[in-house]
Design an enzyme around this catalytic site. Structure first.
Site, mmCIF file in Angstrom:
data_model
loop_
_atom_site.group_PDB
_atom_site.id
_atom_site.type_symbol
_atom_site.label_atom_id
_atom_site.label_comp_id
_atom_site.label_asym_id
_atom_site.label_seq_id
_atom_site.Cartn_x
_atom_site.Cartn_y
_atom_site.Cartn_z
ATOM 1 N N PRO A 10 0.787 -1.225 0.000
ATOM 2 C CA PRO A 10 0.000 0.000 0.000
ATOM 3 C C PRO A 10 0.828 1.288 0.000
ATOM 4 O O PRO A 10 1.837 1.386 0.711
ATOM 5 C CB PRO A 10 -0.827 -0.098 1.287
ATOM 6 C CG PRO A 10 -0.146 -1.114 2.112
ATOM 7 C CD PRO A 10 0.498 -2.080 1.157
ATOM 8 N N ARG A 18 5.688 12.322 -2.729
ATOM 9 C CA ARG A 18 5.607 12.883 -1.368
ATOM 10 C C ARG A 18 6.748 12.299 -0.528
ATOM 11 O O ARG A 18 7.327 11.277 -0.882
ATOM 12 C CB ARG A 18 4.311 12.423 -0.679
ATOM 13 C CG ARG A 18 3.040 12.975 -1.203
ATOM 14 C CD ARG A 18 1.972 12.657 -0.158
ATOM 15 N NE ARG A 18 0.800 12.059 -0.729
ATOM 16 C CZ ARG A 18 -0.014 11.227 -0.069
ATOM 17 N NH1 ARG A 18 0.246 10.885 1.175
ATOM 18 N NH2 ARG A 18 -1.082 10.740 -0.637
ATOM 19 N N ASN A 79 8.084 -5.623 -0.610
ATOM 20 C CA ASN A 79 7.924 -4.436 0.222
ATOM 21 C C ASN A 79 6.435 -4.338 0.527
ATOM 22 O O ASN A 79 5.655 -3.840 -0.294
ATOM 23 C CB ASN A 79 8.429 -3.181 -0.491
ATOM 24 C CG ASN A 79 8.386 -1.972 0.443
ATOM 25 O OD1 ASN A 79 7.771 -2.016 1.519
ATOM 26 N ND2 ASN A 79 9.036 -0.889 0.040
ATOM 27 N N HIS A 85 3.744 -4.298 9.346
ATOM 28 C CA HIS A 85 3.621 -4.107 10.790
ATOM 29 C C HIS A 85 2.260 -4.542 11.340
ATOM 30 O O HIS A 85 2.008 -4.420 12.535
ATOM 31 C CB HIS A 85 3.864 -2.632 11.137
ATOM 32 C CG HIS A 85 4.995 -2.016 10.374
ATOM 33 N ND1 HIS A 85 6.294 -2.457 10.496
ATOM 34 C CD2 HIS A 85 5.037 -1.026 9.433
ATOM 35 C CE1 HIS A 85 7.079 -1.759 9.693
ATOM 36 N NE2 HIS A 85 6.338 -0.882 9.037
ATOM 37 N N ASP A 92 0.927 -15.583 7.404
ATOM 38 C CA ASP A 92 0.389 -16.934 7.186
ATOM 39 C C ASP A 92 0.521 -17.356 5.725
ATOM 40 O O ASP A 92 0.771 -18.527 5.431
ATOM 41 C CB ASP A 92 -1.083 -17.002 7.614
ATOM 42 C CG ASP A 92 -1.260 -16.962 9.125
ATOM 43 O OD1 ASP A 92 -0.261 -17.136 9.854
ATOM 44 O OD2 ASP A 92 -2.401 -16.743 9.581
ATOM 45 N N GLU A 103 12.206 -9.737 2.472
ATOM 46 C CA GLU A 103 11.439 -8.573 2.941
ATOM 47 C C GLU A 103 12.291 -7.336 2.698
ATOM 48 O O GLU A 103 13.476 -7.315 3.055
ATOM 49 C CB GLU A 103 11.143 -8.733 4.439
ATOM 50 C CG GLU A 103 10.471 -7.521 5.053
ATOM 51 C CD GLU A 103 10.305 -7.651 6.564
ATOM 52 O OE1 GLU A 103 10.433 -8.770 7.114
ATOM 53 O OE2 GLU A 103 10.072 -6.602 7.197
ATOM 54 N N HIS A 105 12.568 -2.935 2.705
ATOM 55 C CA HIS A 105 12.062 -1.592 3.002
ATOM 56 C C HIS A 105 13.032 -0.558 2.459
ATOM 57 O O HIS A 105 14.260 -0.717 2.615
ATOM 58 C CB HIS A 105 11.876 -1.397 4.506
ATOM 59 C CG HIS A 105 10.942 -2.414 5.073
ATOM 60 N ND1 HIS A 105 9.586 -2.373 4.857
ATOM 61 C CD2 HIS A 105 11.190 -3.551 5.770
ATOM 62 C CE1 HIS A 105 9.035 -3.429 5.416
ATOM 63 N NE2 HIS A 105 9.989 -4.158 5.969
ATOM 64 N N ILE A 106 12.492 0.463 1.880
ATOM 65 C CA ILE A 106 13.316 1.541 1.317
ATOM 66 C C ILE A 106 14.025 2.291 2.455
ATOM 67 O O ILE A 106 15.212 2.587 2.376
ATOM 68 C CB ILE A 106 12.423 2.510 0.503
ATOM 69 C CG1 ILE A 106 11.811 1.765 -0.699
ATOM 70 C CG2 ILE A 106 13.199 3.751 0.068
ATOM 71 C CD1 ILE A 106 10.682 2.520 -1.380
ATOM 72 N N SER A 107 13.268 2.585 3.494
ATOM 73 C CA SER A 107 13.815 3.331 4.630
ATOM 74 C C SER A 107 14.346 2.357 5.683
ATOM 75 O O SER A 107 14.012 1.163 5.668
ATOM 76 C CB SER A 107 12.720 4.210 5.246
ATOM 77 O OG SER A 107 11.658 3.407 5.742
ATOM 78 N N ARG A 112 13.155 4.619 12.712
ATOM 79 C CA ARG A 112 11.931 5.422 12.631
ATOM 80 C C ARG A 112 11.021 5.157 13.848
ATOM 81 O O ARG A 112 11.491 4.698 14.884
ATOM 82 C CB ARG A 112 11.238 5.124 11.293
ATOM 83 C CG ARG A 112 12.132 5.466 10.096
ATOM 84 C CD ARG A 112 11.446 5.219 8.778
ATOM 85 N NE ARG A 112 10.267 6.078 8.631
ATOM 86 C CZ ARG A 112 9.347 5.908 7.678
ATOM 87 N NH1 ARG A 112 9.480 4.922 6.798
ATOM 88 N NH2 ARG A 112 8.300 6.717 7.604
ATOM 89 N N ARG A 116 7.101 0.894 13.655
ATOM 90 C CA ARG A 116 7.692 0.290 12.447
ATOM 91 C C ARG A 116 8.788 -0.725 12.791
ATOM 92 O O ARG A 116 9.387 -1.315 11.903
ATOM 93 C CB ARG A 116 8.281 1.376 11.530
ATOM 94 C CG ARG A 116 7.256 2.336 10.985
ATOM 95 C CD ARG A 116 7.877 3.316 10.007
ATOM 96 N NE ARG A 116 7.068 4.519 9.904
ATOM 97 C CZ ARG A 116 5.993 4.645 9.122
ATOM 98 N NH1 ARG A 116 5.607 3.655 8.337
ATOM 99 N NH2 ARG A 116 5.300 5.770 9.097
HETATM 100 O O1 CA2 Z 1 10.507 1.943 3.956
HETATM 101 C C1 CA2 Z 1 9.660 1.276 3.364
HETATM 102 O O2 CA2 Z 1 9.822 0.826 2.229
HETATM 103 C C2 CA2 Z 1 8.289 1.025 4.010
HETATM 104 O O3 CA2 Z 1 7.896 -0.314 3.722
HETATM 105 C C3 CA2 Z 1 7.338 2.021 3.365
HETATM 106 C C4 CA2 Z 1 5.939 2.004 3.989
HETATM 107 C C5 CA2 Z 1 6.015 2.125 5.510
HETATM 108 O O4 CA2 Z 1 4.727 1.990 6.061
HETATM 109 C C6 CA2 Z 1 6.940 1.076 6.108
HETATM 110 O O5 CA2 Z 1 7.007 1.269 7.505
HETATM 111 C C7 CA2 Z 1 8.331 1.194 5.519
HETATM 112 C C8 CA2 Z 1 5.139 3.188 3.449
HETATM 113 C C9 CA2 Z 1 4.972 3.188 1.979
HETATM 114 C C10 CA2 Z 1 4.368 4.506 1.589
HETATM 115 O O6 CA2 Z 1 5.197 5.059 0.624
HETATM 116 C C11 CA2 Z 1 5.029 6.371 0.310
HETATM 117 C C12 CA2 Z 1 5.945 6.882 -0.548
HETATM 118 C C13 CA2 Z 1 5.863 8.197 -0.904
HETATM 119 C C14 CA2 Z 1 4.853 8.980 -0.419
HETATM 120 C C15 CA2 Z 1 3.933 8.464 0.455
HETATM 121 C C16 CA2 Z 1 4.018 7.147 0.808
#
Ligand code: CA2
Length: 149
Positions: A10, A18, A79, A85, A92, A103, A105-107, A112, A116
């Site tokens: 999502p 953003r 991702n 979380h 499952d 798995e 994650h970009i960040s 954070r 998370r």
């Molecule tokens: O760091 C990641 O890749 C995450 O999976 C990104 C999720 C976040 O909920 C996870 O904790 C870490 C959020 C994806 C939303 O991505 C956006 C990108 C740009 C603008 C708004 C949302």
């Protein structure tokens, strides 16, 4: 040629529009290009998808399980966004498929908010990668290729 399935959960369709300080300025289409290049370099076929719907992601993991059973899947890079979380359903779905799942994650989620820091997916994943920005995707594809040999 085996398939690398790259699944995005999502809000990742918003990448590049953003929160550039957290996720960078590359769009999801840019990420797909990075993955195409990495797959070509490692002799893999790319299947790249994004969904905002938990059930659709569950269905795609089941599909990956069938490809794995047929011997045509290299693995899945996942991702799962915020479902990481929250989702016991995705945990499952992965558990017991036998798929190699990374798995991603970009960040750096551990640097954070506390909510998370826990992942329902990590116990079911083969490997976990976070904090490399969008370069994590081609790095994970290289990792998948290395695990396959
Ligand atoms: O760091 C990641 O890749 C995450 O999976 C990104 C999720 C976040 O909920 C996870 O904790 C870490 C959020 C994806 C939303 O991505 C956006 C990108 C740009 C603008 C708004 C949302």
């Amino acid at each position: 040629m085996k398939t690398a399935l790259v699944l995005n959960g999502p809000n990742l369709n918003l990448l590049g529009t953003r929160e550039p300080a957290v996720y960078g300025s590359a769009t999801l289409a840019d990420v797909e290009q990075l993955c195409e290049k990495a797959c070509a370099a490692h002799g893999l076929k790319l299947d790249f998808r994004q969904s905002n719907h938990e059930g659709e992601l569950v269905d795609w993991i089941h599909e990956a399980g069938r490809l794995h059973a047929a011997g045509t899947l290299a693995g899945v890079i996942f991702n799962a966004g915020a479902y990481t979380h929250t989702s016991i359903a995705l945990h499952d779905a992965i558990k017991g498929t036998g798929i190699t799942l990374i798995e991603l994650h970009i960040s750096n989620v551990h640097a954070r908010e506390a909510f998370r820091h826990h992942s329902y997916l990590s116990p079911a994943a083969k490997a976990v990668m976070c904090g490399f920005g969008v370069q994590g995707y081609p790095l994970a594809i290289a990792g998948l290729a290395a695990m396959a040999v």
